[in-house]
Design a protein around this motif. Structure first.
Motif, short mmCIF file in Angstrom:
data_model
loop_
_atom_site.label_atom_id
_atom_site.label_comp_id
_atom_site.label_asym_id
_atom_site.label_seq_id
_atom_site.Cartn_x
_atom_site.Cartn_y
_atom_site.Cartn_z
N TYR A 62 -38.49 63.24 33.57
CA TYR A 62 -39.16 62.40 32.59
C TYR A 62 -38.95 62.95 31.18
CZ TYR A 62 -42.78 59.24 30.88
OH TYR A 62 -43.45 58.25 30.22
N ASP A 66 -36.55 61.34 28.24
CA ASP A 66 -37.24 60.98 27.00
C ASP A 66 -36.56 61.64 25.81
OD1 ASP A 66 -39.34 59.63 25.66
OD2 ASP A 66 -40.40 61.53 25.44
N PHE A 88 -37.41 56.94 31.63
CA PHE A 88 -37.45 57.33 33.04
C PHE A 88 -37.91 56.16 33.90
CE2 PHE A 88 -39.73 58.99 36.73
CZ PHE A 88 -38.70 59.68 37.35
#
Length: 188
Positions: A62, A66, A88
């Motif tokens: 994640y 990002d 994600f």
């Protein structure tokens, strides 16, 4: 051997060892067994997604995706922010299906991107959907429908519901249109 002749140190060490073993088994249950079992139960219901990774789940992926998304710029006149805002989740939904599972730390997370299914989940009366628990300070600062549960939520929902009837919203359209025109006029 009588109970009086047992050394206290072995009794204390045995008790301490039992307590430590008990706490270790609870930690293994919380950090490994329960998340693995929940993921397995969700997969048995037909959901697919990422596999469980001990303690971190999908947090590393994640964060990495990002960071990659923030490093790219969005093309001009492009309004598709889905690949940039939650990259994600966007990739997860695109790779799997409209309903998929991921892990945030040790907790499995079900992502629903089908509007009809989301409406069904949020409007059921079975009580399986739990609201987010707000920290104590924000509960005192911002009380409202989102923070209430149970009978208090029902009462507040009953009070607010008439304000969102279609006829009342139609009556508010001229005022909304005037406010929008004034705002656009100030921008120009």
């Amino acid at each position: 051997m009588s109970p009086a002749s047992v050394p206290w140190s072995s009794l204390v060490c045995g008790t301490l060892g039992f307590v430590l073993l008990w706490e270790a088994s609870r930690l293994v249950d919380l950090l490994w067994w329960r998340p693995w079992w929940l993921k397995r139960a969700l997969r048995a219901q037909g959901l697919c997604g990422t596999s469980y990774r001990f303690l971190v789940g999908d947090l590393i992926d994640y964060g990495r995706r990002d960071k990659e998304a923030r490093s790219r710029s969005m093309p001009l006149r492009c309004h598709n922010i889905a690949p940039l805002f939650p990259p994600f989740l966007h990739d997860l939904v695109r790779e799997h299906e409209k309903t998929c599972i991921s892990s945030l730390s040790v907790f499995p997370k079900v992502t629903i991107s089908d509007p009809d299914l989301a409406k069904e989940v949020l409007s059921n009366k079975f009580g399986h959907f739990e609201k987010l628990k707000f920290p104590a300070l924000s509960r005192h600062l911002a009380r409202g429908l989102a923070a209430y549960d149970g009978e208090k939520w029902v009462n507040h929902r009953r009070i607010l519901n008439p304000a969102f009837h279609l006829e009342k919203l139609k009556l508010m359209m001229p005022a909304l249109s005037t406010c929008c025109q004034e705002l656009v006029g100030r921008w120009t």
